[in-house]
Design a protein around this motif. Structure first.
Motif, mmCIF file in Angstrom:
data_model
loop_
_atom_site.group_PDB
_atom_site.id
_atom_site.type_symbol
_atom_site.label_atom_id
_atom_site.label_comp_id
_atom_site.label_asym_id
_atom_site.label_seq_id
_atom_site.Cartn_x
_atom_site.Cartn_y
_atom_site.Cartn_z
ATOM 1 N N MET A 82 0.679 -1.184 -0.068
ATOM 2 C CA MET A 82 -0.033 -0.060 0.167
ATOM 3 C C MET A 82 0.865 1.108 -0.218
ATOM 4 O O MET A 82 1.931 1.398 0.574
ATOM 5 N N ASN A 83 0.482 2.186 -0.809
ATOM 6 C CA ASN A 83 1.134 3.597 -0.603
ATOM 7 C C ASN A 83 1.370 4.217 0.718
ATOM 8 O O ASN A 83 0.335 4.159 1.538
ATOM 9 N N LYS A 84 2.413 4.528 1.045
ATOM 10 C CA LYS A 84 2.755 4.894 2.435
ATOM 11 C C LYS A 84 2.070 5.982 2.811
ATOM 12 O O LYS A 84 1.867 6.391 3.974
ATOM 13 N N HIS A 85 1.456 6.811 1.912
ATOM 14 C CA HIS A 85 0.968 8.356 2.260
ATOM 15 C C HIS A 85 -0.562 7.805 2.446
ATOM 16 O O HIS A 85 -1.385 8.914 2.787
ATOM 17 N N ILE A 86 -1.073 6.661 2.183
ATOM 18 C CA ILE A 86 -2.397 6.363 2.063
ATOM 19 C C ILE A 86 -2.345 5.134 3.054
ATOM 20 O O ILE A 86 -2.160 3.805 2.873
ATOM 21 N N SER A 87 -2.529 5.124 4.410
ATOM 22 C CA SER A 87 -2.174 4.110 5.386
ATOM 23 C C SER A 87 -3.236 4.325 6.690
ATOM 24 O O SER A 87 -3.530 5.167 7.027
ATOM 25 N N TYR A 88 -3.093 3.296 7.566
ATOM 26 C CA TYR A 88 -3.839 3.353 8.719
ATOM 27 C C TYR A 88 -2.797 4.089 9.769
ATOM 28 O O TYR A 88 -1.687 3.753 9.843
ATOM 29 N N LYS A 89 -3.543 4.863 10.618
ATOM 30 C CA LYS A 89 -3.018 5.262 11.643
ATOM 31 C C LYS A 89 -3.979 4.838 12.917
ATOM 32 O O LYS A 89 -4.990 5.431 13.090
ATOM 33 N N LEU A 90 -3.485 4.031 13.887
ATOM 34 C CA LEU A 90 -4.367 3.779 15.002
ATOM 35 C C LEU A 90 -5.665 3.092 14.503
ATOM 36 O O LEU A 90 -6.745 3.590 14.770
ATOM 37 N N ASP A 91 -5.611 2.336 13.218
ATOM 38 C CA ASP A 91 -6.842 1.585 13.003
ATOM 39 C C ASP A 91 -7.725 2.283 12.422
ATOM 40 O O ASP A 91 -8.805 2.103 11.802
ATOM 41 N N GLN A 92 -7.340 3.609 11.869
ATOM 42 C CA GLN A 92 -8.082 4.623 11.273
ATOM 43 C C GLN A 92 -7.295 4.875 9.780
ATOM 44 O O GLN A 92 -6.252 5.092 9.846
ATOM 45 N N LEU A 93 -7.906 4.919 8.518
ATOM 46 C CA LEU A 93 -7.321 5.147 7.303
ATOM 47 C C LEU A 93 -7.251 6.704 7.286
ATOM 48 O O LEU A 93 -8.098 7.560 7.436
ATOM 49 N N PHE A 94 -5.871 7.018 6.941
ATOM 50 C CA PHE A 94 -5.486 8.304 6.589
ATOM 51 C C PHE A 94 -4.846 8.548 5.176
ATOM 52 O O PHE A 94 -4.456 7.519 4.627
ATOM 53 N N VAL A 95 -5.295 9.600 4.614
ATOM 54 C CA VAL A 95 -4.447 10.016 3.402
ATOM 55 C C VAL A 95 -3.389 11.255 3.856
ATOM 56 O O VAL A 95 -3.930 12.211 4.441
ATOM 57 N N GLU A 96 -2.205 10.988 3.832
ATOM 58 C CA GLU A 96 -1.295 11.946 4.473
ATOM 59 C C GLU A 96 -1.611 12.281 5.937
ATOM 60 O O GLU A 96 -1.887 11.235 6.511
ATOM 61 N N ASP A 97 -1.841 13.376 6.148
ATOM 62 C CA ASP A 97 -2.248 13.543 7.784
ATOM 63 C C ASP A 97 -3.511 13.804 8.169
ATOM 64 O O ASP A 97 -3.908 14.446 9.032
ATOM 65 N N VAL A 98 -4.342 13.446 7.060
ATOM 66 C CA VAL A 98 -5.926 13.876 7.104
ATOM 67 C C VAL A 98 -6.655 12.406 7.309
ATOM 68 O O VAL A 98 -6.442 11.611 6.279
ATOM 69 N N ALA A 99 -7.567 12.381 8.470
ATOM 70 C CA ALA A 99 -8.226 11.270 8.506
ATOM 71 C C ALA A 99 -9.325 11.271 7.491
ATOM 72 O O ALA A 99 -10.142 12.319 7.370
ATOM 73 N N VAL A 100 -9.498 10.069 6.732
ATOM 74 C CA VAL A 100 -10.600 9.998 5.829
ATOM 75 C C VAL A 100 -11.920 10.305 6.637
ATOM 76 O O VAL A 100 -12.833 11.081 5.920
ATOM 77 N N SER A 101 -12.225 9.915 7.555
ATOM 78 C CA SER A 101 -13.393 9.977 8.425
ATOM 79 C C SER A 101 -13.867 11.669 8.753
ATOM 80 O O SER A 101 -14.772 11.980 8.499
ATOM 81 N N TYR A 131 -12.242 2.104 9.087
ATOM 82 C CA TYR A 131 -11.783 1.824 10.486
ATOM 83 C C TYR A 131 -11.551 0.340 10.372
ATOM 84 O O TYR A 131 -12.616 -0.520 10.166
ATOM 85 N N LYS A 132 -10.390 -0.168 10.988
ATOM 86 C CA LYS A 132 -10.121 -1.622 11.027
ATOM 87 C C LYS A 132 -11.045 -2.036 12.405
ATOM 88 O O LYS A 132 -10.741 -1.338 13.473
ATOM 89 N N LYS A 133 -11.757 -3.031 12.297
ATOM 90 C CA LYS A 133 -12.588 -3.426 13.381
ATOM 91 C C LYS A 133 -12.085 -4.521 14.049
ATOM 92 O O LYS A 133 -11.293 -5.206 13.438
ATOM 93 N N LYS A 134 -11.951 -4.230 15.399
ATOM 94 C CA LYS A 134 -11.397 -5.352 16.400
ATOM 95 C C LYS A 134 -12.294 -6.832 16.267
ATOM 96 O O LYS A 134 -11.895 -7.680 16.060
#
Ligand code: LLP
Length: 420
Positions: free
Chosen positions: A1-20, A328-331
């Motif tokens: 996966m592109n490193k600028h489009i990735s999960y941070k704490l189970d949430q998908l981010f594009v660069e520093d912005v949460a997609v949510s 969101y990655k679900k547990k």
């Protein structure tokens, strides 16, 4: 996966912005692009050809949003355009007109005339009748037309037949064995200035062998042209480098590609023009969508998304597979196998078949990956679904770079003539 489009704490981010953050403000579906990824890909491409006299003319058709073209312009990139619309976009975004190549098998007189009035890098000509048209227009404007011929080397690029362009059966280019004759003819025309040669054998190519054979044919032809005193400045080798969409896809190695270009074409004392599209923007975009419904038929589970084939048509057109991941990655929550389908009234409105989706419930958001190339540009308003919006992210900021038209705006383009 592109490193600028990735999960941070189970949430998908594009660069520093949460997609949510974006889904909370804007109705899905929409595309999101990472500007930093575009810059990274462009830089990587440039670096691998260091030392070679070259110019990167980004293929505008892959993603023509003005914000993308502005990003390319800031990197001193040129453009490969195929219509007056793309040509004007490139100029509007700040791309230097001397770095624009005008390609396409069916250029029209008004398009040729406008491009000729400013000074473009070259027209890539695909037939003798086009050559004659360009000469006629150039005579009427009293301008020299810089031209290259696109040759068709009759080579199988080993890609999907709908995106293969270098076989003798394809409509593109002039047959390579006729090229010498055509160049000699062009040399006699008053306002034609021969500057180069061009080839493009297809898209999403993973096997470098097809490129090798093509370059060898070109090198041979360029030598033959030299022997008849036709000297070229530019060798345009088109685009076509594939990217990795699925785990099993082979990703062509950029360094190997670069070594091939340098080895076969590097000694010819010409500038190399590249026209990459997918390689620059393909992995820089996602399509964000919402689960509308889940349903089970006799033997299948369907997941119905609010994105449809009008928003993203690569699957319907080429059977392409794009990964789908949750915002969101679900547990907890069980993963189920689904056919992921859109709301459009066509059976080809199917994005994925028998695909394992992690705990998706109605109302959850998901993202299709690697849709930066040939995504939004191919979208339509079929089923009167408004054109899909686009957002660009740069570090911590994001902007709507194409808005969703209102229904009234859509209807305003049409009229009901008062016949009786
Ligand atoms: N140059 C010419 C003359 C082209 O026709 C194309 C793409 C390119 C450059 C850029 O090729 P790239 O580097 O992106 O492979 N809609 C299809 C792809 C169509 C490609 C058309 N020509 C898809 O979604 O796969």
């Amino acid at each position: 996966m592109n490193k600028h489009i990735s999960y941070k704490l189970d949430q998908l981010f594009v660069e520093d912005v949460a997609v949510s953050e974006m889904t909370s403000k804007m109705r899905t579906p929409f595309y999101v692009y990472s500007r930093t990824s575009i810059k990274d890909n462009f830089d990587r491409f440039t670096r691998s050809f260091k030392g070679l006299d070259s110019i990167i003319c980004y293929s505008v058709k892959a993603n023509s949003n003005l914000s993308v073209l502005e990003t390319i312009a800031k990197l001193q990139g040129g453009a490969d355009v195929v219509s007056l619309g793309e040509y004007r976009r490139a100029l509007k975004a700040g791309i230097d007109q001397k770095r624009i190549v005008f390609s396409g098998v069916g250029k029209q007189d008004f398009e040729i005339a406008e491009a000729l009035k400013s000074s473009l890098l070259q027209f890539n000509i695909e037939s003798v009748s086009e050559l004659e048209s360009i000469n006629k227009i150039a005579v009427s404007l009293n301008k020299q037309a810089p031209i290259a011929f696109r040759v068709n080397p009759d080579i199988d690029a080993g890609t999907h037949e709908n995106i293969s362009t270098g076989k003798a059966d394809n409509k593109f280019g002039i047959p390579i064995d006729k090229a010498k004759e055509v160049y000699q003819y062009a040399n006699k025309l008053e306002k034609i200035k021969i500057v180069g040669i061009d080839v493009h054998i297809g898209s999403q190519i993973s096997n470098l062998n097809a490129f090798r054979q093509t370059f060898e044919h070109l090198a041979k032809l360029i030598d033959e042209l030299k022997n008849i005193n036709i000297h070229l400045e530019n060798i345009d080798i088109g685009g076509g480098l594939g990217i990795k969409y699925r785990d099993e896809d082979l990703e062509p190695d950029l360094q190997e590609y670069s070594a091939l270009v340098k080895k076969i074409l590097g000694h010819l004392n010409c500038r190399i023009i590249f026209e990459p599209g997918r390689y620059i923007v393909g992995n820089c975009g996602i399509l964000v969508t919402k689960v509308l419904y889940k349903k089970t038929s006799q033997n299948k589970n369907f997941l119905i998304t609010d994105a449809g084939m009008n928003d993203f048509s690569r699957t319907a057109l080429y059977g392409a597979t794009h990964k789908l991941i949750p915002l969101y990655k679900k547990k907890s929550g069980k993963s189920e196998i689904f056919d992921v389908v859109g709301p459009v009234c066509e059976s080809t409105d199917t994005f994925l078949k028998n695909y394992l989706v992690e705990g998706a419930e109605t109302g959850d958001f998901l993202a299709f990956l690697d849709v930066g190339a040939y995504g939004a540009v191919l979208s339509s308003e079929y089923n009167t679904r408004p054109l899909v919006p686009e957002i660009m992210v740069y570090n911590k900021r994001y902007e709507l770079v194409r808005s969703r038209p209102t229904y009234e705006e859509i209807f305003d383009r049409e009229t009901m003539p008062n016949w009786e």
